[in-house]
Design an enzyme around this catalytic site. Sequence first.
Site, PDB file in Angstrom:
ATOM      1  N   ASP A 179     -10.964   2.842   3.330  1.00  0.00           N
ATOM      2  CA  ASP A 179     -11.303   1.414   3.236  1.00  0.00           C
ATOM      3  C   ASP A 179     -12.801   1.206   2.986  1.00  0.00           C
ATOM      4  OD1 ASP A 179      -9.296  -0.563   3.410  1.00  0.00           O
ATOM      5  OD2 ASP A 179      -8.985  -0.174   5.546  1.00  0.00           O
ATOM      6  N   GLN A 237      -4.798  -1.545   9.269  1.00  0.00           N
ATOM      7  CA  GLN A 237      -4.738  -2.879   8.665  1.00  0.00           C
ATOM      8  C   GLN A 237      -5.401  -3.896   9.590  1.00  0.00           C
ATOM      9  OE1 GLN A 237      -3.724  -3.446   5.553  1.00  0.00           O
ATOM     10  NE2 GLN A 237      -4.107  -5.637   5.714  1.00  0.00           N
ATOM     11  N   LYS A 283       0.844  -1.208   0.000  1.00  0.00           N
ATOM     12  CA  LYS A 283       0.000   0.000   0.000  1.00  0.00           C
ATOM     13  C   LYS A 283       0.874   1.250   0.000  1.00  0.00           C
ATOM     14  CE  LYS A 283      -3.882  -2.420   2.031  1.00  0.00           C
ATOM     15  NZ  LYS A 283      -4.732  -2.756   3.173  1.00  0.00           N
TER      16      LYS A 283
END
Length: 279
Positions: A119, A96, A52
């Site tokens: 997200d 995460q 990422k």
Amino acid sequence: MAQIIDGKKISAEIKEELKAKTAELKQKGIEGTLAVIQVGKDPASSVYVRNKKKACEYIGIGSQSYELPEETTQEELLDLIADLNQDKEVNGILVQLPVPAHIDEKKIINAISPQKDVDGFHPESVGSLTIGQQGFVSCTPAGIIELLKRSGVEIDGKNCVIVGRSNIVGKPMALLMLRENATVTITHSHTKNLKEICQNADILIVAVGKKEFITGDYIKQGAVVIDVGIHRDENNKLFGDVKYEEASQKASLITPVPGGVGPMTIAMLMHNCVESMMK
Ligand code: GUN
């Protein structure tokens, strides 16, 4: 024999488009920063987080990295998120998952400002998707829509069957396919006659988390098959939720594992980060 939907190629196209967009924004003095938080040292998470950050660099988005020890308390993590919510430089926040067991994942997701929820996991983001309002969309299902559209698959009026009902893939996938005017069926572990239902799918999306669970006899001749699964065997070879060799004999289009859905998730995260810069 099915044609392959090349997720590597399509994700690269999207990343090029986003790179051009950030260059254009930079000319106008608009820059973006994604804050990436990892708690603990789960090796798979570390790989995702590294990728990422690399994607941010490639596209021209800044990244801040918070690698917190396993024993970080929920309070400490919530305090960091509160600070990042207020930080004007940061326009995307990503924690995460999974977080360690002593931290309540729901509380963490709820703490991220919906304005920075790249997200798309916050209840407000999911609610907006449900009733057709603006908001961030979960990256993997958004990536699947891009794969279908950029491969010329007609979605409107088609029977779409989704195997799996997770918050990250199955449920938002169903909402997105509904938004594209598909007739959507969500199936799960309690579904009766799963095979018959799948045999009726024009578009079959499998996110069940079981290696090679969907065999050729689940698939209608000419169907489009999207495989979200990712599994490793003892030799490190990758497999999906779909038995590829059999499925590709029946499908018209199919995503491979690796190189199908996987690369799209990060591309769509980058898409969300760029969206966030423009808010
Ligand atoms: N863990 C596995 N997939 C994801 C994802 O898309 N986002 C976050 N934050 N964690 C994950």
